[in-house]
Design a protein around this motif. Structure first.
Motif, PDB file in Angstrom:
ATOM      1  N   GLU A 234       8.828  -5.348   5.685  1.00 10.24           N
ATOM      2  CA  GLU A 234       7.528  -4.403   5.249  1.00 10.24           C
ATOM      3  C   GLU A 234       6.420  -5.520   5.535  1.00 10.24           C
ATOM      4  O   GLU A 234       6.206  -6.554   5.021  1.00 10.24           O
ATOM      5  CB  GLU A 234       7.686  -4.124   3.900  1.00 10.24           C
TER       6      GLU A 234
ATOM      7  N   HIS B  28      -6.707  -3.296  -2.246  1.00 11.18           N
ATOM      8  CA  HIS B  28      -7.918  -3.410  -1.194  1.00 11.18           C
ATOM      9  C   HIS B  28      -7.963  -1.965  -0.477  1.00 11.18           C
ATOM     10  O   HIS B  28      -8.645  -1.850   0.617  1.00 11.18           O
ATOM     11  CB  HIS B  28      -7.629  -4.293  -0.164  1.00 11.18           C
TER      12      HIS B  28
ATOM     13  N   PRO C 283       2.969  -7.102   4.947  1.00 14.60           N
ATOM     14  CA  PRO C 283       2.029  -7.140   3.561  1.00 14.60           C
ATOM     15  C   PRO C 283       0.567  -7.125   3.869  1.00 14.60           C
ATOM     16  O   PRO C 283       0.218  -6.840   5.023  1.00 14.60           O
ATOM     17  CB  PRO C 283       2.337  -8.673   3.215  1.00 14.60           C
ATOM     18  N   CYS C 284      -0.149  -6.845   2.789  1.00 10.73           N
ATOM     19  CA  CYS C 284      -1.549  -6.559   2.532  1.00 10.73           C
ATOM     20  C   CYS C 284      -1.948  -7.883   3.225  1.00 10.73           C
ATOM     21  O   CYS C 284      -1.715  -9.166   2.893  1.00 10.73           O
ATOM     22  CB  CYS C 284      -2.084  -6.377   1.322  1.00 10.73           C
TER      23      CYS C 284
ATOM     24  N   PRO D 220      -2.455  -3.839   8.663  1.00 17.62           N
ATOM     25  CA  PRO D 220      -1.577  -5.274   8.530  1.00 17.62           C
ATOM     26  C   PRO D 220      -1.730  -5.937  10.044  1.00 17.62           C
ATOM     27  O   PRO D 220      -1.413  -5.069  11.081  1.00 17.62           O
ATOM     28  CB  PRO D 220      -0.134  -4.749   8.135  1.00 17.62           C
TER      29      PRO D 220
ATOM     30  N   LEU E  67       2.619  -3.071   0.498  1.00 16.02           N
ATOM     31  CA  LEU E  67       1.797  -1.879   0.770  1.00 16.02           C
ATOM     32  C   LEU E  67       2.422  -0.506   0.609  1.00 16.02           C
ATOM     33  O   LEU E  67       3.688  -0.533   0.677  1.00 16.02           O
ATOM     34  CB  LEU E  67       1.347  -2.060   2.275  1.00 16.02           C
TER      35      LEU E  67
ATOM     36  N   THR F 163      -7.207   1.055   1.930  1.00 14.84           N
ATOM     37  CA  THR F 163      -6.642   1.405   3.139  1.00 14.84           C
ATOM     38  C   THR F 163      -6.644  -0.045   4.156  1.00 14.84           C
ATOM     39  O   THR F 163      -7.847  -0.313   4.317  1.00 14.84           O
ATOM     40  CB  THR F 163      -7.082   2.640   4.201  1.00 14.84           C
ATOM     41  N   VAL F 164      -5.673  -0.756   4.694  1.00 15.23           N
ATOM     42  CA  VAL F 164      -5.734  -1.697   5.358  1.00 15.23           C
ATOM     43  C   VAL F 164      -4.749  -1.693   6.695  1.00 15.23           C
ATOM     44  O   VAL F 164      -4.061  -0.756   6.865  1.00 15.23           O
ATOM     45  CB  VAL F 164      -5.029  -2.888   4.637  1.00 15.23           C
TER      46      VAL F 164
ATOM     47  N   ARG G 102      -0.334   3.964   8.862  1.00 11.53           N
ATOM     48  CA  ARG G 102      -1.363   3.901   7.543  1.00 11.53           C
ATOM     49  C   ARG G 102      -0.732   3.031   6.433  1.00 11.53           C
ATOM     50  O   ARG G 102       0.315   3.432   6.340  1.00 11.53           O
ATOM     51  CB  ARG G 102      -1.932   5.199   7.355  1.00 11.53           C
ATOM     52  N   TYR G 103      -1.408   2.402   6.032  1.00 10.50           N
ATOM     53  CA  TYR G 103      -1.024   1.604   4.801  1.00 10.50           C
ATOM     54  C   TYR G 103      -1.827   1.651   3.710  1.00 10.50           C
ATOM     55  O   TYR G 103      -3.350   1.195   4.024  1.00 10.50           O
ATOM     56  CB  TYR G 103      -0.500   0.137   4.948  1.00 10.50           C
ATOM     57  N   ASP G 104      -1.759   1.453   2.593  1.00  9.74           N
ATOM     58  CA  ASP G 104      -2.640   1.412   1.372  1.00  9.74           C
ATOM     59  C   ASP G 104      -2.224   0.312   0.568  1.00  9.74           C
ATOM     60  O   ASP G 104      -0.946   0.167   0.059  1.00  9.74           O
ATOM     61  CB  ASP G 104      -2.858   2.791   0.578  1.00  9.74           C
ATOM     62  N   CYS G 105      -3.135  -0.597   0.045  1.00 14.28           N
ATOM     63  CA  CYS G 105      -3.124  -1.598  -1.011  1.00 14.28           C
ATOM     64  C   CYS G 105      -3.471  -1.222  -2.117  1.00 14.28           C
ATOM     65  O   CYS G 105      -4.632  -0.745  -2.320  1.00 14.28           O
ATOM     66  CB  CYS G 105      -3.540  -3.037  -0.391  1.00 14.28           C
TER      67      CYS G 105
END
Length: 369
Positions: free
Chosen positions: A153, A134, A155-156, A139, A163, A136-137, A128-131
């Motif tokens: 890493e 934007h 990116p968004c 990648p 992220l 939760t996204v 899980r990743y958060d921007c």
């Protein structure tokens, strides 16, 4: 209960068998003793206390002889590992997916309606990743040029910003990034369809990075902990891809066995007609670099060497949310990272397997059965 454990001579299956037997259950082990995991030495010594049938889970006739009278199946049999190259795809599909389909058909034919499946965190792909902009996204795949430049890493995908990683829950989108991962997701789909068609009960235990005694060694199909230990045993520094900051959840095999026992003990009416997936993890994430350094210190060996680079299907971070397994099964991992890794330095491992030598560079793989 009387339980058939497929892959019962393997790393995880054998621990499940011991725990169930110690708890008063009857177990029957079925294992093909594949050379990729077992070498050519036959059944490992830890199976001596159990009844073992040497056979293939893809043998429907054999399964229809073994399954009558069973209360449940604990399905650990699988071809495991990241996959050496795409030419492995037929083997993964045959052992993992066709094998599961044959097992499910035999269970239906013999009236066995309870399954605990060895699932895997690899079905998630990235975690899980958060921007900041934007939310939760998801990648996309990391680009070779970025990896070669040391930018690991993701990116968004919307704005390219950095992220923040978070905990991946079972409701996350599923995005397998390797042949092995695709085969594990197919196992879940097959088992879920079987449950809906038959009213059967399925738990898919999505194992995160499992380590501990009886791991296979000296094979490119082994998990990263085993690969690091093999290097240290040769007096070599473990080599780590990327920058070593990839986060994973390393869970001890005895905790994984406990999760299986809890799933088998759960009321089947709670999952009748469906598949319930839960993360099986420690809830204590660490980096791959930490694992290598901690193990090197425990073995009084050379500290790890970080070499950059990455394999095409590698993901950056997968950190598990343990809440659902705790709520539904009462599962809490009991082995802390420092204690488990210190013990792993001297844990007995499986004899060298049929494929000789680990890959030249280690990576954050995952070990399932």
């Amino acid at each position: 209960m009387h339980i058939l454990i497929t892959g019962g001579a393997g790393f995880i299956g054998s621990h499940v068998a011991d725990l169930l037997a110690d708890s008063g259950h009857r177990v029957l082990l079925l294992d093909a003793l594949l050379p990729q995991a077992h070498g050519s030495g036959g059944a490992p010594p830890w199976t001596d206390r159990h009844e073992l049938v040497v056979g293939d889970v893809r043998d429907g006739e054999l399964l229809r002889r073994l399954l009558p009278g069973m209360d449940a199946v604990c399905h650990q049999a699988a071809m495991v590992g990241h996959g050496l190259d795409p030419s492995d795809a037929p083997d993964y599909a045959s052992h993992n997916d066709y094998g599961t389909a044959v097992l499910l058909a035999a269970m239906h034919a013999t009236g066995v309606g309870r399954l605990v499946l060895a699932g895997s965190m690899v079905v998630y792909g990235e975690g899980r990743y958060d921007c900041a902009t934007h939310g939760t996204v998801r990648p996309g795949p990391r680009r070779p040029a970025e990896l070669a430049a040391g930018r690991f890493e993701p990116p968004c995908p919307e704005c390219g910003a950095a992220l923040v990683g978070g905990l991946v829950g079972e409701d996350a989108p599923l995005d397998p990034r390797s042949t092995y991962a695709a085969s594990k997701l197919a196992q879940e789909h097959l088992s879920g369809a079987w449950a809906r068609q038959t009213g059967g009960s399925v738990w898919s235990l999505r194992y995160h990075n499992v380590y501990g005694p009886r791991m296979p060694r000296d094979t490119p199909y082994a998990g990263v902990a085993s690969i690091f230990r093999s290097a240290l045993a040769r007096g070599e520094a473990p080599t780590v891809l990327e920058d070593g900051a990839q986060r994973r959840d390393f869970v001890h095999v005895t905790d994984v066995a406990e999760a299986n026992a809890l799933a088998l003990a759960a009321d089947p009416a709670r999952t009748a007609g469906r598949l319930e997936a839960v993360n099986v993890c420690s809830g204590e994430p660490h980096t791959v670099g930490e694992l290598a350094a901690t193990l090197a210190s425990a073995m009084d060996g050379p500290q790890p060497v970080t070499v950059g680079g990455a394999r095409a299907a590698d993901v950056r971070h997968v950190v598990a949310d343990p809440a659902k397994a705790r709520a539904l099964l009462g599962f809490r991992a009991g082995v802390r990272f420092a204690d488990g890794v210190a013990a792993f330095a001297t844990d007995p491992l499986r004899d060298p397997a049929g494929l000789t030598g680990p890959p030249a560079v280690s990576s954050p793989g995952v070990t399932t059965p």
